[in-house]
Every structure is written in C-alpha cells, then in structure tokens.
Design a protein around this motif. Structure first.
Motif, PDB file in Angstrom:
ATOM      1  N   UNK A  26       0.836  -1.201   0.000  1.00 51.83           N
ATOM      2  CA  UNK A  26       0.000   0.000   0.000  1.00 51.83           C
ATOM      3  C   UNK A  26       0.872   1.254   0.000  1.00 51.83           C
ATOM      4  N   UNK A  27       1.938   1.255   0.794  1.00 52.71           N
ATOM      5  CA  UNK A  27       2.846   2.401   0.830  1.00 52.71           C
ATOM      6  C   UNK A  27       3.498   2.660  -0.514  1.00 52.71           C
ATOM      7  N   UNK A  28       3.883   1.597  -1.178  1.00 50.76           N
ATOM      8  CA  UNK A  28       4.484   1.727  -2.509  1.00 50.76           C
ATOM      9  C   UNK A  28       3.468   2.290  -3.504  1.00 50.76           C
ATOM     10  N   UNK A  29       2.259   1.769  -3.471  1.00 51.37           N
ATOM     11  CA  UNK A  29       1.195   2.262  -4.345  1.00 51.37           C
ATOM     12  C   UNK A  29       0.925   3.739  -4.087  1.00 51.37           C
ATOM     13  N   UNK A  30       0.833   4.125  -2.828  1.00 55.08           N
ATOM     14  CA  UNK A  30       0.542   5.525  -2.493  1.00 55.08           C
ATOM     15  C   UNK A  30       1.701   6.435  -2.894  1.00 55.08           C
ATOM     16  N   UNK A  31       2.930   5.984  -2.701  1.00 62.32           N
ATOM     17  CA  UNK A  31       4.084   6.776  -3.112  1.00 62.32           C
ATOM     18  C   UNK A  31       4.105   6.999  -4.614  1.00 62.32           C
ATOM     19  N   UNK A  32       3.811   5.943  -5.360  1.00 66.29           N
ATOM     20  CA  UNK A  32       3.769   6.062  -6.815  1.00 66.29           C
ATOM     21  C   UNK A  32       2.625   6.984  -7.228  1.00 66.29           C
ATOM     22  N   UNK A  33       1.481   6.863  -6.565  1.00 66.28           N
ATOM     23  CA  UNK A  33       0.331   7.721  -6.868  1.00 66.28           C
ATOM     24  C   UNK A  33       0.663   9.186  -6.608  1.00 66.28           C
ATOM     25  N   UNK A  34       1.455   9.435  -5.582  1.00 66.72           N
ATOM     26  CA  UNK A  34       1.794  10.813  -5.221  1.00 66.72           C
ATOM     27  C   UNK A  34       2.733  11.469  -6.229  1.00 66.72           C
ATOM     28  N   UNK A  35       3.553  10.687  -6.903  1.00 67.78           N
ATOM     29  CA  UNK A  35       4.563  11.294  -7.788  1.00 67.78           C
ATOM     30  C   UNK A  35       4.327  11.069  -9.283  1.00 67.78           C
ATOM     31  N   UNK A  36       3.508  10.101  -9.640  1.00 68.68           N
ATOM     32  CA  UNK A  36       3.289   9.787 -11.054  1.00 68.68           C
ATOM     33  C   UNK A  36       1.975  10.414 -11.525  1.00 68.68           C
ATOM     34  N   UNK A  37       2.026  11.332 -12.491  1.00 65.33           N
ATOM     35  CA  UNK A  37       0.802  12.007 -12.935  1.00 65.33           C
ATOM     36  C   UNK A  37      -0.104  11.140 -13.808  1.00 65.33           C
ATOM     37  N   UNK A  38       0.328   9.934 -14.149  1.00 68.88           N
ATOM     38  CA  UNK A  38      -0.477   9.048 -14.989  1.00 68.88           C
ATOM     39  C   UNK A  38      -1.814   8.755 -14.299  1.00 68.88           C
ATOM     40  N   UNK A  39      -2.929   8.813 -15.024  1.00 71.98           N
ATOM     41  CA  UNK A  39      -4.242   8.521 -14.423  1.00 71.98           C
ATOM     42  C   UNK A  39      -4.295   7.111 -13.841  1.00 71.98           C
ATOM     43  N   UNK A  40      -5.054   6.961 -12.784  1.00 69.93           N
ATOM     44  CA  UNK A  40      -5.222   5.657 -12.156  1.00 69.93           C
ATOM     45  C   UNK A  40      -6.225   4.821 -12.941  1.00 69.93           C
ATOM     46  N   UNK A  41      -6.037   3.519 -12.874  1.00 72.02           N
ATOM     47  CA  UNK A  41      -7.005   2.598 -13.475  1.00 72.02           C
ATOM     48  C   UNK A  41      -8.217   2.509 -12.553  1.00 72.02           C
ATOM     49  N   UNK A  42      -9.328   1.995 -13.044  1.00 75.68           N
ATOM     50  CA  UNK A  42     -10.491   1.813 -12.162  1.00 75.68           C
ATOM     51  C   UNK A  42     -10.164   0.967 -10.919  1.00 75.68           C
ATOM     52  N   UNK A  43      -9.366  -0.069 -11.084  1.00 75.24           N
ATOM     53  CA  UNK A  43      -8.988  -0.904  -9.935  1.00 75.24           C
ATOM     54  C   UNK A  43      -8.152  -0.108  -8.928  1.00 75.24           C
ATOM     55  N   UNK A  44      -7.250   0.732  -9.409  1.00 79.20           N
ATOM     56  CA  UNK A  44      -6.438   1.555  -8.512  1.00 79.20           C
ATOM     57  C   UNK A  44      -7.292   2.594  -7.785  1.00 79.20           C
TER      58      UNK A  44
END
Length: 66
Positions: A26-44
């Motif tokens: 979860x921490x890795x996912x949140x860190x990537x979400x915080x820095x990567x501007x790519x839109x999230x998938x529906x599952x994400x």
C-alpha cells in the motif's frame, strides 16, 4: 464532514502522512500515486477509495482521476 480529495495525489499524500498502518504494498502504491501524474485505473481508484475509507479520511471527489 470534510471535503473530498480532488486528486489521487492529495489523497495519497494524506494517507502517507496519517497514523494509519499501511502495508509495504500500500505504501508503494501511495508513493507512486503521489509522484506519477499518470491517471489511475479503475482498480487503482477502488483500492485508493478502500484505503481512504479504512483510514477514516474523506473520499476522492468524482472526476478526481488525475
């Protein structure tokens, strides 16, 4: 009730700064979400919503996909 988060980035940063126990995954996912501007998938988006709910934080606003 608090206002919803307008972006996944702001939601991810709030979760990372919370006292919520997070798994490494979860921490890795949140860190990537915080820095990567790519839109999230529906599952994400669903996973982010679940993490926010578990932490007692506001939801992600409709349209807050980027």
């Amino acid at each position: 009730m608090a206002d919803p988060f307008t972006t996944p980035r702001s939601a991810a940063l709030a979760l990372l700064n919370s006292d919520q126990h997070l798994t490494r995954k979860a921490g890795s996912f949140l860190g990537q979400t915080a820095v990567d501007p790519k839109p999230l998938t529906p599952a994400q988006i669903e996973w982010l919503a679940t993490l926010l709910e578990r932490a007692g934080l506001p939801k992600l606003a409709e349209g807050g996909r980027s």
